[in-house]
Scaffold this motif. Structure first.
Motif, PDB file in Angstrom:
ATOM      1  N   UNK A 143       0.833  -1.203   0.000  1.00 66.21           N
ATOM      2  CA  UNK A 143       0.000   0.000   0.000  1.00 66.21           C
ATOM      3  C   UNK A 143       0.870   1.257   0.000  1.00 66.21           C
ATOM      4  N   UNK A 144       1.900   1.267   0.831  1.00 66.71           N
ATOM      5  CA  UNK A 144       2.811   2.422   0.889  1.00 66.71           C
ATOM      6  C   UNK A 144       3.523   2.618  -0.444  1.00 66.71           C
ATOM      7  N   UNK A 145       4.026   1.540  -1.029  1.00 68.13           N
ATOM      8  CA  UNK A 145       4.718   1.632  -2.309  1.00 68.13           C
ATOM      9  C   UNK A 145       3.768   2.045  -3.432  1.00 68.13           C
TER      10      UNK A 145
ATOM     11  N   UNK B 154       2.861   5.034  -7.502  1.00 68.27           N
ATOM     12  CA  UNK B 154       1.809   5.008  -8.520  1.00 68.27           C
ATOM     13  C   UNK B 154       0.678   5.972  -8.214  1.00 68.27           C
ATOM     14  N   UNK B 155       0.711   6.579  -7.014  1.00 70.90           N
ATOM     15  CA  UNK B 155      -0.336   7.520  -6.634  1.00 70.90           C
ATOM     16  C   UNK B 155      -1.677   6.860  -6.398  1.00 70.90           C
ATOM     17  N   UNK B 156      -1.671   5.570  -6.088  1.00 70.40           N
ATOM     18  CA  UNK B 156      -2.917   4.823  -5.891  1.00 70.40           C
ATOM     19  C   UNK B 156      -3.032   4.373  -4.442  1.00 70.40           C
TER      20      UNK B 156
END
Length: 185
Positions: free
Chosen positions: A71-73, A78-80
């Motif tokens: 989730x952090x990455x 990716x801005x998601x």
């Protein structure tokens, strides 16, 4: 991802393929991964590489992560929001670190990193009625193909990539991962 040390990181021994020039480093970064996972991802990554690149020499890193890390990455790169099953970070696309390029010159080219999210993969496997190992293999192949320049942004690219994934997985004795999508089951 490949170059930093993190507390709690468990690095497996680097493994050079006996049938190709691919060197694979597997990191158990986060999540409750079963024993045998390293062998599953190595086998899938190696076969994807051999089918697409033959016996060229290269190196890649597979990161075994959890939904929290992914989730952090996913947000940072990716801005998601939220986790996804697999992220690929091709070395050619990695952001400039300010370190002189010469520091990264190596005799074996670095393909990049594939990051896998344990909980998301497990949920999807159950929902799609697939074994965890088969789904993990598919996502590893998918991630490695991204590192090798394959994509699925356009319909024709997606079809070509899916066909390649099917061929690689069939060689590994894994059923067509897209069969249930086509039949609606």
């Amino acid at each position: 991802m490949s170059d930093g040390a993190t507390s709690g990181r468990k690095r497996s021994a680097k493994s050079r393929s006996p049938v190709s020039g691919l060197e694979i480093d597997v990191l158990r970064e986060a999540g409750e991964w079963e024993s045998g996972t390293e062998e599953t991802v190595r086998r899938a990554a190696e076969h994807a590489f051999v089918v697409t690149r033959g016996d060229d020499a290269a190196e890649l890193c597979i990161v075994l992560a959890d939904d929290e890390l992914v989730t952090k990455l996913n947000k940072a790169y990716r801005g998601k929001d939220g986790p996804t099953n697999v992220l690929s970070f091709p070395a050619a696309d990695m952001p400039d670190t300010g370190v002189p390029e010469e520091a990264f010159k190596r005799s074996v080219p670095l393909l990049g990193d594939v990051v896998l999210a344990r909980e998301t993969i497990a949920r999807e496997a159950v929902a799609q009625r697939k074994s965890f190992a088969n789904h993990l293999s598919h996502l590893t192949v998918h991630g490695v193909l991204h590192l090798l320049g394959h994509d699925h942004l356009e319909d024709t690219e997606a079809e070509d990539m899916e066909d390649l994934e099917r061929d690689i997985l069939e060689d590994l004795g894994i059923p067509d991962p897209y069969a249930t999508e086509r039949t609606g089951h």
